[in-house]
Write an enzyme that holds these catalytic residues in place. Structure first.
Site, PDB file in Angstrom:
ATOM      1  N   GLN A 266       0.810  -1.216   0.000  1.00  0.00           N
ATOM      2  CA  GLN A 266       0.000   0.000   0.000  1.00  0.00           C
ATOM      3  C   GLN A 266       0.846   1.270   0.000  1.00  0.00           C
ATOM      4  O   GLN A 266       0.393   2.325  -0.439  1.00  0.00           O
ATOM      5  CB  GLN A 266      -0.933   0.003   1.220  1.00  0.00           C
ATOM      6  CG  GLN A 266      -2.034  -1.042   1.146  1.00  0.00           C
ATOM      7  CD  GLN A 266      -3.008  -0.943   2.304  1.00  0.00           C
ATOM      8  OE1 GLN A 266      -3.801  -0.003   2.370  1.00  0.00           O
ATOM      9  NE2 GLN A 266      -2.953  -1.897   3.220  1.00  0.00           N
TER      10      GLN A 266
ATOM     11  N   HIS B  38       2.015  -9.065  -4.303  1.00  0.00           N
ATOM     12  CA  HIS B  38       1.263  -7.812  -4.424  1.00  0.00           C
ATOM     13  C   HIS B  38       2.206  -6.626  -4.571  1.00  0.00           C
ATOM     14  O   HIS B  38       1.971  -5.725  -5.388  1.00  0.00           O
ATOM     15  CB  HIS B  38       0.375  -7.612  -3.193  1.00  0.00           C
ATOM     16  CG  HIS B  38      -0.931  -8.329  -3.253  1.00  0.00           C
ATOM     17  ND1 HIS B  38      -1.039  -9.669  -2.983  1.00  0.00           N
ATOM     18  CD2 HIS B  38      -2.189  -7.904  -3.553  1.00  0.00           C
ATOM     19  CE1 HIS B  38      -2.308 -10.036  -3.121  1.00  0.00           C
ATOM     20  NE2 HIS B  38      -3.028  -8.992  -3.456  1.00  0.00           N
TER      21      HIS B  38
END
Length: 382
Positions: A306, A328
């Site tokens: 993130q 990710h």
């Protein structure tokens, strides 16, 4: 390729899921670069857009007055043509009509809204759906780990209020977010020393279920954290049962976060599941937090990916020590390098890595000044 021709992104690359879509769309809007994404969520079953993804795309299109094509559930290709940079601060709403993750709706829109063309008034988001959904950050993680992280290290100050909890399958949760804009580039970040653990906090919750389940999750989490080497007097986990008026549906779970003396915040969490012992859920969350602490990195496995878009938008060189790089994270880095001039270098070693980024120093475009009246001129309306 002309500036009007969309950049094609293969949505099956690396992780091949929804996060690739969210990061690509957010950057497209922010940088005013049209994109076409093919093979959306190709590595998920079923592939293509779900209601949650479609709601996030509509939200971003609204923010940047974009022309959006292919935004229907099940679609595997979309095209986004941003017409303008993110506009002056306004109130926005997104609702997938399902228990789709509210945290992921915030993820796709936040980078755009922190750079809205107003330098004073905050943007307002009303997000509906699931507050504590599987395969996504729980809203308590967003509130207690993600937002404090970007506030401390990037000077961003969004505030989040959970108005109503919403659980699978009904959804119905509601969250309000206020996002003050920034005028200049984000600062670079150097975060390579995690430091000792100062305190572990947590929230063990149930809605529509007996409070004893929350107590059992809390007790098991504390016992597991103590077994991992954390002193019990440094652990403070709240156990609660949501009021019926504050939640839609029933659910349970636990979110933990550790704060260190060097300003790092790392999390661990687990959702309750039908047929799963509550104590097992508490141990699961504690083991996840302990694993994130064991690698010695400064961010957990969820913050790891993130933070990437913020490092890319910042000015100058950032360096952050992490645990083992996740797929990710590698996917987000790939997407960011396709759409921007940010450059990443990865220093990987057994048990962890250092992510280094040369950011682009993004600043929002200056909105055009309103026309001024010149003394002596006469304005004629036709």
């Amino acid at each position: 390729m002309s500036s009007d021709e969309p950049l094609e992104i293969d949505g099956s690359t690396l992780e091949g899921g929804g996060q690739l879509l969210r990061i690509a769309v957010g950057l497209s809007a922010l940088l005013s670069k049209p994109i076409t994404i093919n093979n959306i969520r190709a590595k998920r079953n079923p592939p293509g857009l779900k209601f949650q993804h479609a709601a996030g795309l509509r939200l971003v299109a609204d923010i940047c007055s974009a022309r959006l094509e292919g935004n229907t559930t099940g679609s595997r290709t979309i095209t986004l043509h941003p017409q303008v940079a993110p506009q002056a601060s306004l109130a926005y709403t997104a609702d997938p009509g399902t228990a789709g993750s509210i945290a992921l709706l915030l993820q796709v829109s936040l980078p755009c809204l922190i750079f809205s063309s107003s330098s004073t008034s905050p943007s307002s988001l009303t997000l509906r759906g699931g507050t504590n959904a599987s395969h996504s950050p729980q809203i308590d993680y967003t509130q207690n780990v993600f937002l404090p992280f970007i506030q401390k290290h990037f000077g961003l100050e969004p505030t989040l209020q959970v108005v109503k909890r919403g659980y699978y399958p009904r959804g119905g949760g509601q969250v309000h977010v206020s996002i003050p804009p920034v005028a200049g580039p984000l600062p670079s970040v150097t975060l390579t020393d995690r430091g000792e653990i100062k305190r572990v906090y947590g929230k063990s919750y149930v809605a529509g279920l007996p409070k004893s389940l929350a107590d059992a999750m809390r007790t098991a989490a504390i016992d597991t954290l103590v077994e991992s080497g954390i002193k019990e007097n440094r652990i403070k986990i709240e156990s609660l049962r949501e009021k019926p008026s504050d939640a839609v549906g029933s659910g349970s779970g636990i979110v933990l976060w550790a704060e260190t003396y060097e300003g790092c915040i790392l999390g661990g969490s687990a959702l309750g599941r039908k047929g799963t012992d509550a104590a097992h859920v508490g141990r699961e969350a504690a083991r996840e937090l302990a694993s994130n602490l064991d690698h010695g990195g400064c961010v957990d496995e969820y913050m790891q990916d993130q933070m990437i878009i913020f490092l890319a938008l910042a000015q100058g060189k950032s360096r952050v020590k992490t645990g083992p790089l996740t797929l990710h994270t590698r996917t987000v880095i790939w997407v960011v390098e396709q759409l921007s001039a940010a450059k990443f270098r990865l220093e990987e070693a057994e048990g962890g890595a250092v992510v280094e980024c040369d950011g682009i120093g993004y600043v929002p475009p200056v909105p055009p000044a309103p026309p001024t009246h010149v003394p002596g001129e006469t304005s004629i309306s036709t």
